[in-house]
Design an enzyme around this catalytic site. Structure first.
Site, PDB file in Angstrom:
ATOM      1  N   HIS A 125       2.851  -8.713  -0.426  1.00  0.00           N
ATOM      2  CA  HIS A 125       3.597  -7.296  -0.285  1.00  0.00           C
ATOM      3  C   HIS A 125       4.820  -6.325  -0.070  1.00  0.00           C
ATOM      4  CE1 HIS A 125       0.515  -6.313  -3.557  1.00  0.00           C
ATOM      5  NE2 HIS A 125      -0.376  -7.213  -2.435  1.00  0.00           N
ATOM      6  N   LYS A 184      -1.164   9.137  -2.708  1.00  0.00           N
ATOM      7  CA  LYS A 184      -0.818   8.420  -3.954  1.00  0.00           C
ATOM      8  C   LYS A 184      -1.280   8.425  -5.233  1.00  0.00           C
ATOM      9  CE  LYS A 184       0.186   3.729  -2.295  1.00  0.00           C
ATOM     10  NZ  LYS A 184       0.621   3.952  -0.919  1.00  0.00           N
ATOM     11  N   ARG A 234      11.817   8.642   3.487  1.00  0.00           N
ATOM     12  CA  ARG A 234      12.477   8.373   4.565  1.00  0.00           C
ATOM     13  C   ARG A 234      13.601   7.215   3.812  1.00  0.00           C
ATOM     14  NH1 ARG A 234      11.003   2.832   4.580  1.00  0.00           N
ATOM     15  NH2 ARG A 234       8.689   2.654   4.366  1.00  0.00           N
ATOM     16  N   GLU A 248      -5.140   0.792 -10.722  1.00  0.00           N
ATOM     17  CA  GLU A 248      -4.096   0.697 -11.352  1.00  0.00           C
ATOM     18  C   GLU A 248      -4.279  -0.870 -12.464  1.00  0.00           C
ATOM     19  OE1 GLU A 248       0.211   0.921  -8.540  1.00  0.00           O
ATOM     20  OE2 GLU A 248      -0.023   2.809  -9.327  1.00  0.00           O
TER      21      GLU A 248
END
Length: 639
Positions: free
Chosen positions: A235, A116, A297, A200
């Site tokens: 999530h 990330k 994907r 974040e």
């Protein structure tokens, strides 16, 4: 064009790929573990190869076995589906090195987007907006704390190598940061072998918007518009839709153009998804939508994009992997109508979404919807894999039409004895907040109590159940002993009385249901009870379906010896393996004290004492496999 294809996956995605490959005249090869020997994807493929024991780490996650199966069967290409090895760059390279076609992006593209922090740095360089945060090399707790303090709370700690909601913690205050950081790093190290994190800014009114992108080996990249995946639990996505509600064309153009730039920045080939987080506190705005990550994907929710664009994304994957150009240019792609998808899982939302495994003795899925599934009636939901039964997909002219069609589809879903979340999904799409389109990723959590409250049968359904038992026992003297017939549903008792005046009344928890009272003289012993398609029967139970929920009724005569938690009996809530036994016979226990730990579906479930008492009976043994309903512990109340 590829002539033969091995699908390195299972379940509904394997069946989905087989369907398109067959339509294109491509021979298909399935792989399977012990648990999947009779699975639907195995039955549908032209050929199938056994690759190992049931645990995925010993079968579906062993790349060498999959490549060997491809060579053994003469397959020219490997499609990874999603999950398992689909985003494993080393596996992709191994497939290519073996002389096979990899139906997916280049290994370098997977690597570029796999971490990330590196992905965000690349996006910044490409001019793609990213969420404010910190993704530096200095991973000291002091530096991470200082950066979080500077960003301002709440913040989100995310594992650099994370995915699937793991290695992620929200922190609301500086005093909580260090504990959350340590917990996140432990989970990241355990799940990904990498404890590095990034920070974040946590968005208080977040929407999860993602854009489907597609590239070919000729330098072309297009987007196929956006999807909204904001309805999530822990999530994990629950319901997806396309397009995103509240998205205007200027904002759509901005986010989709940014997604194409992101794909081009990593020389992307094949199907991929650019995920964004939006601050929707003032609606969707281009200057408040930021890049989160890229999934290299095909996505679980790809059918909603197919429905609004009329494109078969799997066909595109196979054509691009064969060296062809994209079938359509950007200007040829249009949005037509609205699509929604619900993930039907074998789980019980009323019991903390506890997975439900076992044989699908009865399964009816809505015929009016597009169904993506890897099971049929008679198949088994295994404890070894994700317990998805199907994806229910609908496409209508507008959002409200799609929403109502999806609610009807969930309403009409029937499954027994395995429990499903169909009634929970129905509540979601019928909720007025969802209907308004004013949703966020916190929606399910905010309304959890009302969304997961156990469903109750309507008086009409109770009448039907009682009526059935009348006819089942018309000529059975024991059924009418003392002119009373008792029924049981879960832990609630129902009593059906037949007074001398031949009228019948149904009592629920001692209270009469006035909607049910009629003259038995209208019927005779030869009367035939017509079983509706929405009812399932076995030798002891009658299961009725209403609103996506299943209600099983059993005569007390059949279950008089059964125990419930109410009288101190702790039963296994699902099949699984006992990992810990923390009491012994004769031990005194306190209410809430953990007695036994059961592992199932990669999760641990603790059984706790329902009240203060003494362990009167103990049948649990560490390491043993147990079936659902097995009596593990019985507690006697303290005097």
């Amino acid at each position: 064009m590829i002539q033969s294809l091995l699908i390195a996956n299972r379940g509904e995605i394997a069946c989905r790929i087989i369907r398109t490959a067959r339509a294109m005249g491509i021979r298909t090869v399935a792989v399977y573990s012990d648990a999947d020997a009779q699975a639907l994807h195995v039955r549908q493929a032209d050929e199938a190869v056994h690759i190992g024991p049931s645990p995925a780490r010993e079968s579906y996650l062993v790349g060498e076995k999959i490549i060997a199966a491809a060579k053994q069967t003469g397959a020219a290409a490997i499609h990874p589906g999603y999950g398992f090895l689909s985003e494993n760059a080393d596996f992709a390279q191994a497939v290519i090195d073996a002389g096979l076609v990899w139906v997916g992006p280049k290994p370098d593209s997977i690597r570029a987007m796999g971490l990330k922090d590196a992905a965000k740095a690349r996006m910044i360089a490409a001019g793609v907006p990213v969420t404010p945060g910190y993704l530096g090399e200095d991973q000291s707790p002091e530096r991470l704390q200082a950066e979080s303090d500077a960003i301002g709370y709440p913040v989100l700690i995310k594992a650099v190598a994370g995915g699937g909601g793991k290695g992620m913690r929200r922190v609301d205050a500086a005093t909580d940061f260090q504990d959350a950081l340590a917990s996140c790093q432990r989970e990241a190290a355990s799940s990904f072998g990498d404890d590095r994190v990034l920070i974040e800014k946590y968005i208080l009114s977040p929407r999860h918007i993602e854009v489907q992108v597609f590239g070919d080996s000729h330098g072309n990249v297009v987007h196929l518009f956006e999807r909204d995946c904001s309805l999530q639990r822990r999530h994990q996505k629950v319901i997806e839709e396309a397009p995103a509600p509240g998205m205007d064309w200027p904002t759509r153009h901005a986010i989709c153009t940014a997604a194409v730039r992101a794909a081009k920045a990593v020389d992307y080939v094949g199907a991929g998804t650019i995920e964004f987080i939006a601050d929707a506190s003032e609606g969707l705005r281009a200057d408040r939508i930021w890049f989160m990550e890229m999934n290299t994907r095909l996505q679980v929710e790809h059918p909603v994009t197919e429905e609004i664009t009329g494109v078969d994304l799997v066909e595109w994957q196979l054509r691009v992997a064969s060296g062809e150009k994209l079938p359509k240019a950007q200007g040829e792609l249009k949005i037509d109508g609205w699509a929604m998808e619900a993930r039907l899982y074998a789980e019980d939302p009323a019991k903390g979404f506890l997975p439900s495994t076992g044989k699908l003795d009865y399964l009816y899925l809505p015929q009016e919807a597009r169904i993506e599934t890897g099971v049929q009636e008679g198949d088994t939901i295994s404890p070894f894999y994700d317990p998805m039964i199907a994806k229910i997909v609908v496409h209508r002219a507008d959002r409200d039409g799609a929403r109502k069609a999806l609610a009807e589809g969930c309403d009409g879903t029937c499954c027994a004895p395995v429990r499903t979340n169909a009634w929970f999904l129905k509540r979601l799409v019928e909720h007025p907040v969802f209907a308004s389109g004013q949703i966020s990723t916190g929606f399910i959590g905010a309304f959890s109590d009302e969304l997961t409250a156990p469903p109750e049968p309507s008086p009409l359904l109770l009448q039907e159940a009682a009526e059935r038992l009348i006819f089942d026992n018309w000529d059975e003297p024991s059924g009418w002993k003392n002119r009373t017939l008792d029924l049981k549903r879960g832990l609630t008792g129902f009593r059906l009385n037949r007074p001398p005046e031949t009228r019948v009344s149904l009592y629920l928890d001692g209270n009469p249901l006035p909607t049910f009272a009629y003259d038995l003289a209208l019927y005779d012993s030869a009367a035939v009870y017509e079983v509706s398609s929405g009812t399932y029967y076995d030798s002891r139970e009658a299961t009725y379906f209403e609103g996506g929920a299943a209600f099983a009724f059993t005569r007390f005569a059949d279950v008089s010896q059964a125990s419930t938690a109410g009288d101190g009996a702790m039963l296994a809530p699902m099949p699984g393996r006992i990992t810990a036994v923390e009491v012994a016979t004769g031990d005194s226990v306190a209410k809430g004290q953990r007695l036994v730990t059961l592992e199932a579906m990669k999760m641990e479930h603790g059984l706790v004492a329902p009240f203060d008492g003494v362990v009167a009976e103990l049948n649990a043994v560490a390491g043993a496999q147990v079936s659902e309903g097995t009596l593990l512990v019985r507690i006697e109340k303290s005097e």
